[in-house]
Every structure is written in structure tokens, then in C-alpha cells.
Write a protein that holds these residues in place. Structure first.
Motif, PDB file in Angstrom:
ATOM      1  N   GLN A 269      43.618  28.768  50.570  1.00 33.48           N
ATOM      2  CA  GLN A 269      42.482  28.860  49.663  1.00 33.48           C
ATOM      3  C   GLN A 269      41.266  28.118  50.220  1.00 33.48           C
ATOM      4  OE1 GLN A 269      43.377  27.635  45.690  1.00 33.48           O
ATOM      5  NE2 GLN A 269      41.439  28.306  44.847  1.00 33.48           N
ATOM      6  N   SER A 270      41.523  27.068  51.006  1.00 29.76           N
ATOM      7  CA  SER A 270      40.425  26.271  51.560  1.00 29.76           C
ATOM      8  C   SER A 270      39.547  27.078  52.521  1.00 29.76           C
ATOM      9  CB  SER A 270      40.981  25.041  52.287  1.00 29.76           C
ATOM     10  OG  SER A 270      41.872  25.418  53.326  1.00 29.76           O
ATOM     11  N   ASN A 271      40.054  28.221  52.990  1.00 31.76           N
ATOM     12  CA  ASN A 271      39.266  29.054  53.906  1.00 31.76           C
ATOM     13  C   ASN A 271      38.321  30.015  53.192  1.00 31.76           C
ATOM     14  OD1 ASN A 271      40.283  28.088  56.386  1.00 31.76           O
ATOM     15  ND2 ASN A 271      42.059  29.448  56.296  1.00 31.76           N
ATOM     16  N   LEU A 272      38.493  30.178  51.891  1.00 28.87           N
ATOM     17  CA  LEU A 272      37.755  31.215  51.176  1.00 28.87           C
ATOM     18  C   LEU A 272      36.247  31.055  51.274  1.00 28.87           C
ATOM     19  CD1 LEU A 272      39.924  31.640  47.939  1.00 28.87           C
ATOM     20  CD2 LEU A 272      39.754  33.206  49.891  1.00 28.87           C
ATOM     21  N   ARG A 273      35.736  29.853  51.064  1.00 28.88           N
ATOM     22  CA  ARG A 273      34.290  29.663  51.076  1.00 28.88           C
ATOM     23  C   ARG A 273      33.692  30.044  52.424  1.00 28.88           C
ATOM     24  NH1 ARG A 273      30.531  31.013  48.631  1.00 28.88           N
ATOM     25  NH2 ARG A 273      31.739  30.387  46.803  1.00 28.88           N
ATOM     26  N   THR A 274      34.404  29.727  53.504  1.00 27.67           N
ATOM     27  CA  THR A 274      33.932  30.108  54.839  1.00 27.67           C
ATOM     28  C   THR A 274      33.833  31.620  54.957  1.00 27.67           C
ATOM     29  OG1 THR A 274      34.913  28.139  55.863  1.00 27.67           O
ATOM     30  CG2 THR A 274      34.462  30.003  57.309  1.00 27.67           C
ATOM     31  N   PHE A 275      34.829  32.326  54.435  1.00 24.80           N
ATOM     32  CA  PHE A 275      34.825  33.789  54.508  1.00 24.80           C
ATOM     33  C   PHE A 275      33.715  34.376  53.640  1.00 24.80           C
ATOM     34  CE2 PHE A 275      39.668  33.347  55.208  1.00 24.80           C
ATOM     35  CZ  PHE A 275      39.456  33.009  56.537  1.00 24.80           C
ATOM     36  N   TYR A 276      33.556  33.847  52.426  1.00 22.86           N
ATOM     37  CA  TYR A 276      32.492  34.343  51.538  1.00 22.86           C
ATOM     38  C   TYR A 276      31.119  34.182  52.204  1.00 22.86           C
ATOM     39  CZ  TYR A 276      35.993  33.847  47.770  1.00 22.86           C
ATOM     40  OH  TYR A 276      37.108  33.909  46.983  1.00 22.86           O
ATOM     41  N   ASN A 277      30.890  33.003  52.777  1.00 20.48           N
ATOM     42  CA  ASN A 277      29.593  32.733  53.394  1.00 20.48           C
ATOM     43  C   ASN A 277      29.309  33.702  54.525  1.00 20.48           C
ATOM     44  OD1 ASN A 277      29.169  30.597  51.660  1.00 20.48           O
ATOM     45  ND2 ASN A 277      29.802  29.033  53.116  1.00 20.48           N
ATOM     46  N   ARG A 278      30.334  33.949  55.336  1.00 17.10           N
ATOM     47  CA  ARG A 278      30.120  34.846  56.474  1.00 17.10           C
ATOM     48  C   ARG A 278      29.882  36.276  56.005  1.00 17.10           C
ATOM     49  NH1 ARG A 278      27.311  35.523  60.458  1.00 17.10           N
ATOM     50  NH2 ARG A 278      28.153  36.820  62.150  1.00 17.10           N
ATOM     51  N   LEU A 279      30.600  36.709  54.986  1.00 16.39           N
ATOM     52  CA  LEU A 279      30.422  38.054  54.455  1.00 16.39           C
ATOM     53  C   LEU A 279      28.997  38.249  53.939  1.00 16.39           C
ATOM     54  CD1 LEU A 279      33.830  38.527  52.620  1.00 16.39           C
ATOM     55  CD2 LEU A 279      32.949  39.964  54.477  1.00 16.39           C
ATOM     56  N   GLU A 280      28.486  37.239  53.285  1.00 15.04           N
ATOM     57  CA  GLU A 280      27.131  37.330  52.765  1.00 15.04           C
ATOM     58  C   GLU A 280      26.105  37.303  53.892  1.00 15.04           C
ATOM     59  OE1 GLU A 280      27.203  34.172  49.928  1.00 15.04           O
ATOM     60  OE2 GLU A 280      28.610  35.237  48.622  1.00 15.04           O
ATOM     61  N   GLU A 281      26.411  36.548  54.951  1.00  8.32           N
ATOM     62  CA  GLU A 281      25.495  36.470  56.095  1.00  8.32           C
ATOM     63  C   GLU A 281      25.373  37.816  56.810  1.00  8.32           C
ATOM     64  OE1 GLU A 281      26.429  31.768  57.208  1.00  8.32           O
ATOM     65  OE2 GLU A 281      27.159  33.395  58.486  1.00  8.32           O
ATOM     66  N   ILE A 282      26.458  38.569  56.891  1.00  9.36           N
ATOM     67  CA  ILE A 282      26.412  39.830  57.641  1.00  9.36           C
ATOM     68  C   ILE A 282      26.084  41.023  56.761  1.00  9.36           C
ATOM     69  CG2 ILE A 282      28.022  38.963  59.376  1.00  9.36           C
ATOM     70  CD1 ILE A 282      30.183  40.705  58.121  1.00  9.36           C
ATOM     71  N   GLY A 283      25.818  40.774  55.477  1.00 13.25           N
ATOM     72  CA  GLY A 283      25.300  41.834  54.620  1.00 13.25           C
ATOM     73  C   GLY A 283      26.314  42.640  53.839  1.00 13.25           C
ATOM     74  N   ALA A 284      27.502  42.071  53.598  1.00 15.63           N
ATOM     75  CA  ALA A 284      28.453  42.767  52.732  1.00 15.63           C
ATOM     76  C   ALA A 284      27.837  42.926  51.348  1.00 15.63           C
ATOM     77  CB  ALA A 284      29.759  41.985  52.646  1.00 15.63           C
ATOM     78  N   VAL A 285      27.932  44.107  50.788  1.00 16.26           N
ATOM     79  CA  VAL A 285      27.335  44.385  49.478  1.00 16.26           C
ATOM     80  C   VAL A 285      28.136  43.706  48.370  1.00 16.26           C
ATOM     81  CG1 VAL A 285      26.792  46.215  47.818  1.00 16.26           C
ATOM     82  CG2 VAL A 285      26.343  46.567  50.260  1.00 16.26           C
ATOM     83  N   GLU A 286      29.456  43.656  48.548  1.00 17.90           N
ATOM     84  CA  GLU A 286      30.317  43.096  47.505  1.00 17.90           C
ATOM     85  C   GLU A 286      31.574  42.533  48.147  1.00 17.90           C
ATOM     86  OE1 GLU A 286      32.765  44.614  43.512  1.00 17.90           O
ATOM     87  OE2 GLU A 286      31.504  46.015  44.651  1.00 17.90           O
ATOM     88  N   HIS A 287      32.065  41.422  47.609  1.00 16.02           N
ATOM     89  CA  HIS A 287      33.377  40.935  48.016  1.00 16.02           C
ATOM     90  C   HIS A 287      34.143  40.465  46.790  1.00 16.02           C
ATOM     91  CE1 HIS A 287      32.178  36.633  47.784  1.00 16.02           C
ATOM     92  NE2 HIS A 287      31.080  36.988  48.431  1.00 16.02           N
ATOM     93  N   ARG A 288      35.453  40.648  46.825  1.00  9.39           N
ATOM     94  CA  ARG A 288      36.316  40.307  45.704  1.00  9.39           C
ATOM     95  C   ARG A 288      37.512  39.496  46.189  1.00  9.39           C
ATOM     96  NH1 ARG A 288      36.907  45.967  42.241  1.00  9.39           N
ATOM     97  NH2 ARG A 288      34.755  46.715  42.506  1.00  9.39           N
ATOM     98  N   THR A 289      38.023  38.683  45.301  1.00  5.96           N
ATOM     99  CA  THR A 289      39.248  37.934  45.579  1.00  5.96           C
ATOM    100  C   THR A 289      40.275  38.290  44.508  1.00  5.96           C
ATOM    101  OG1 THR A 289      38.040  36.116  46.598  1.00  5.96           O
ATOM    102  CG2 THR A 289      40.276  35.659  45.864  1.00  5.96           C
ATOM    103  N   ILE A 290      41.426  38.758  44.952  1.00  7.51           N
ATOM    104  CA  ILE A 290      42.481  39.208  44.048  1.00  7.51           C
ATOM    105  C   ILE A 290      43.682  38.281  44.207  1.00  7.51           C
ATOM    106  CG2 ILE A 290      43.975  41.139  43.415  1.00  7.51           C
ATOM    107  CD1 ILE A 290      41.916  42.942  44.964  1.00  7.51           C
ATOM    108  N   PRO A 291      44.014  37.485  43.199  1.00  2.21           N
ATOM    109  CA  PRO A 291      45.141  36.549  43.334  1.00  2.21           C
ATOM    110  C   PRO A 291      46.475  37.274  43.359  1.00  2.21           C
ATOM    111  CG  PRO A 291      44.222  36.453  41.119  1.00  2.21           C
ATOM    112  CD  PRO A 291      43.340  37.368  41.898  1.00  2.21           C
ATOM    113  N   MET A 292      47.385  36.732  44.149  1.00  3.88           N
ATOM    114  CA  MET A 292      48.739  37.261  44.242  1.00  3.88           C
ATOM    115  C   MET A 292      49.717  36.090  44.205  1.00  3.88           C
ATOM    116  SD  MET A 292      48.482  40.127  47.250  1.00  3.88           S
ATOM    117  CE  MET A 292      50.273  40.258  47.276  1.00  3.88           C
ATOM    118  N   GLY A 293      50.930  36.372  43.738  1.00  6.53           N
ATOM    119  CA  GLY A 293      51.930  35.313  43.716  1.00  6.53           C
ATOM    120  C   GLY A 293      53.326  35.875  43.657  1.00  6.53           C
ATOM    121  N   GLN A 294      54.248  35.196  44.341  1.00  7.00           N
ATOM    122  CA  GLN A 294      55.652  35.575  44.305  1.00  7.00           C
ATOM    123  C   GLN A 294      56.466  34.297  44.360  1.00  7.00           C
ATOM    124  OE1 GLN A 294      57.008  37.938  47.571  1.00  7.00           O
ATOM    125  NE2 GLN A 294      59.082  38.096  46.806  1.00  7.00           N
TER     126      GLN A 294
END
Length: 326
Positions: A269-294
Motif C-alpha cells: 500500500q505504501s507504493n500507491l501514492r508514488t503510482f498515483y503521482n506518476r499516472l497523473e504526471e503522464i496524463g492518465a484521465v482516470e485511475h482507480r484502486t480496487i481492494p482485494m483480500g483473501q
């Protein structure tokens, strides 16, 4: 305008409602289909029948039975030492992905072989194409950097008529690349799927295995035993999942109009903010996070698209609604 949809991850998610593996395994049905599974049946601490999940051979036998009973696969095998995936979690990814596609199709899950997915790191087990095709009829292109894994996946496809002409395997000859070299210039893909190597090296992977086994057995385990198998490229890669996924995100920009939704599992989970920031920097129109668990394991899917709402609707009209399987 950037749009981000992030689901609340405070409450541990459970298996998807459509997942066939909710609750206890039907061992009677599984053993009826695959009699050799019987030798791995044990009684757990509650006195109930279970599988010896600390035995890699037992896990492999269970998976063989599961894909036969639930997904119509008559032949399934993997070479010793390769990753033997926990199928309930893999099925969950497929079902959440179906919901993601439905969210851009007025709530209707697109089905049929004209819906094409790209499985990055298909592995020797070919499990995502197996489930995606059996449940939703999707076709797949599966890529991997290891010829032995490709050969194993090809054998699975070849020996199962239901997968023939539905699953294509492609060797990625440039290990540092994700989409380049394996996606054609004019190819259209409805989604990409990936379960990336989480660890940065073998030592880190073994330490994680020791923690997992110690927690499961409620005692300190000194020797890492990979009950689900796995090796370099499956469990670890230089820089771990952070570097791998950042590379995937960066490359996805060059295929922005060729793929409706890019997705990947994210373990940390600690990596999420890094990924969000990069997605926004390269112009992704939308990003979503879908929780999963087992069980006790928590993970999530990160999905992103470069298509505007209008482009998404055009994609749906041209590829999902006005095109049918022959």
C-alpha cells in the motif's frame, strides 16, 4: 481534468460475490474429479478435512482439481519449481476486472472472445486466461520473459480445446520492457492484467515466506519452503514491484489509445501514492484502486485509462456492442 476513484481500504475485503471459491472447498467433488487429491487430505486443528497447504505437491494437486471442476480444464500441469498460484485470489482479480469493464458499459459485463486481454507475465500456469475464458469467454495474449514458462502455457492451451484460438502466447525477448515488442502497433486490447514480482531480490522473498509460514503455523519457521513455488521473475525482480509497476506505467503512455484499461496488482500500500503521482504526471484521465483480500492477505488492483469519457463510449460501441463472436 484528472479523476481518481479510490475505494475505502479500511475494512478487509472478502472474496468477490461471483467467485466460485467462496467458503470451504467441496473436497468430495474435487476428489471425485481428481482421485489423486485424496492422498493429500488431512484433518486441520478443528478436526475438519482440509488440504496440506504446506505441501507444494498437494497445492498443485488441488489446483489441478479446481481448474477441472470449475473451469473445464482437462489438462493442467506446471514444471517443478514454478509458481503454483492460489486460484481463489486469481479468480477475484478476473471478477473485479469484469466489474471494471462493466463500469464503462452501463453496468453490463462485456463477454465473448472478441474481448481481448493482455496477461503480462502469464507464467507456466496460464491461470488468468483459463479463468477469464471459462467465466466470461474472453480471449488473451499472454506474455513472459521465460521460454520454459511460455512452453508450459502453450502445452496447456494445446491440450485443452476450449482454449485453442482463444489464448496466444508471446515471448518477451526484452526483459526490461512490458508492452513494447509484444504489442503490435495497430493492436487493440480491452484490458491488461498483471501480477508483478513483489520482492526486490531472493533474500527479501525468502524473508517474506518465513514470515508467512511462521504466522500460519503459529511458530518460528527457519527454512523457507515455497508451498506455492515460484522463483526469480515470479517472486522477485530488481527494484521490486515499485520499479516494475513504474516501468509499466511509463510504457503504458505509448499505448494510451490501444488499451481501454491498464491494470496491475499492488501488494504494498505504501507504493500507491508514488503510482498515483506518476499516472497523473503522464496524463492518465482516470485511475482507480480496487481492494482485494483473501484470508489474512490484503492487496489491491490499480487500474488506469488514458481514454476520455467520450473515447470510452466510442471504444465500447466499436468493440463491445457492434462486434460479436462468430
Amino acid at each position: 481534468m484528472q479523476k481518481s476513484t479510490k475505494k475505502n481500504e479500511e475494512k478487509p475485503p472478502v472474496l468477490h460475490p461471483r467467485n466460485k471459491h467462496k467458503g470451504r472447498y467441496d473436497l468430495k467433488a474435487l476428489c471425485g474429479s481428481s482421485p489423486n487429491l485424496k492422498e493429500f487430505i488431512i484433518k486441520n486443528k478443528y478436526g475438519k478435512q482440509s488440504i496440506d497447504f504446506f505441501n507444494s505437491t498437494a497445492v498443485k494437486a488441488l489446483n489441478t482439481a479446481l481448474v477441472k471442476v470449475h473451469y473445464g480444464i482437462e489438462y493442467w500441469d506446471i514444471p517443478n519449481g514454478f509458481l503454483c498460484p492460489p486460484i481463489p485470489g486469481r479468480a477475484d482479480y478476473i471478477h473485479h476486472l469484469a466489474d471494471l469493464l462493466a463500469s464503462t458499459n452501463k453496468g453490463v459485463i462485456p463477454v465473448g472472445k472478441h474481448i481481448k486481454g493482455l496477461d503480462i507475465g502469464v507464467g507456466a500456469n496460464c491461470i488468468y486466461p483459463i479463468i477469464g475464458n471459462a467465466v466470461y469467454g474472453w480471449s488473451f495474449a499472454g506474455t513472459d520473459i521465460d521460454q520454459k514458462k511460455i512452453d508450459s502455457a502453450v502445452l496447456i492451451v494445446t491440450k485443452n480445446p476450449t482454449l485453442q484460438d482463444k489464448v496466444e502466447l508471446r515471448l518477451q525477448t526484452h526483459p526490461g520492457q512490458i508492452f513494447k515488442e509484444v504489442v503490435d502497433a495497430n493492436e487493440k486490447i480491452d484490458f491488461s492484467i498483471c501480477n508483478p514480482p513483489f520482492h526486490a531480490n531472493q533474500k527479501e522473498a525468502e524473508a517474506g515466506t518465513l514470515r508467512k509460514l511462521s504466522n500460519l503455523k503459529k511458530k518460528r519457521i527457519k527454512k523457507p519452503e515455497l508451498n506455492f513455488g515460484g522463483q526469480g521473475g515470479e517472486l522477485w525482480t530488481d527494484g521490486g514491484e515499485r520499479k516494475f509497476i513504474l516501468n509499466m506505467i511509463n510504457e503504458s503512455k505509448y499505448f494510451a489509445k490501444q488499451c481501454a484499461w491498464f491494470t496491475t496488482l499492488v501488494s504494498k500500500q505504501s507504493n500507491l501514492r508514488t503510482f498515483y503521482n506518476r499516472l497523473e504526471e503522464i496524463g492518465a484521465v482516470e485511475h482507480r484502486t480496487i481492494p482485494m483480500g483473501q484470508g489474512n492477505k490484503q492487496s489491491r488492483i490499480v487500474a488506469w485509462t488514458f481514454l476520455t469519457a467520450q473515447e470510452q463510449q466510442s471504444w465500447v460501441a466499436n468493440r463491445w456492442i457492434n462486434k460479436t463472436d462468430n
